[in-house]
Design a protein around this motif. Sequence first.
Motif, PDB file in Angstrom:
ATOM      1  N   GLN A 142     -22.788 -89.064  42.395  1.00 57.40           N
ATOM      2  CA  GLN A 142     -22.983 -87.913  41.525  1.00 57.40           C
ATOM      3  C   GLN A 142     -22.552 -86.621  42.211  1.00 57.40           C
ATOM      4  N   LYS A 146     -17.416 -85.622  38.651  1.00 55.23           N
ATOM      5  CA  LYS A 146     -16.478 -86.049  37.626  1.00 55.23           C
ATOM      6  C   LYS A 146     -15.123 -86.502  38.180  1.00 55.23           C
ATOM      7  N   ILE A 149     -15.379 -90.177  39.343  1.00 56.40           N
ATOM      8  CA  ILE A 149     -15.612 -91.118  38.247  1.00 56.40           C
ATOM      9  C   ILE A 149     -14.355 -91.282  37.398  1.00 56.40           C
TER      10      ILE A 149
END
Length: 187
Positions: A142, A146, A149
Amino acid sequence: MTLSARLQRLIPTREQLQAGRFTRWLAPWLGQRRLWRLSRHGVALGMAIGIFFGLLIPIAQIPASAAVAIVLRANLPAAMGSTLVTNPLTFGPIYYLAYQAGSRIVGKPVPNAEAEIARITEELEAEERVTGEPPSPWQRLQALGKPLIVGLAVFAVIGGLLTYALVSGGWWLWARWRRRRRRLQPS
């Protein structure tokens, strides 16, 4: 010894998988013959599934790929074995490249990714000193956010499709070469 016989020796048996700690829950479905057959489509699909989950998720790759292989009736050992594309030796470079690619796709290119990753790591270590608990793998992912991912998702899709095409095409060429060689041999 033929290639098929060598591969058969490396493939775990149904009994081994049914007794395995992480695959025991799959026991009711492991009796399907199609999951164990070495066919062009089954092996190519199994390897594509394994590469996809091996690149997409950092944990529980083997159970996820096994479940999808059962649903899609792909070769189960190929799906489970090809998840090992990410291992302790390849994990770092793959995630670094995925972060770089994801940051470009998202529109936030990082000129110095090493410095950015070092900054994020320092923040996590500072939080660990405050709380006294090491960050979980999910917290680490996390923190990278973004770009990582998105990069992993793109790598997984491209890797899965490319694996299917290469394995299927290679299998087809190998079978064609064997047929041709048999035709040319004197009887």
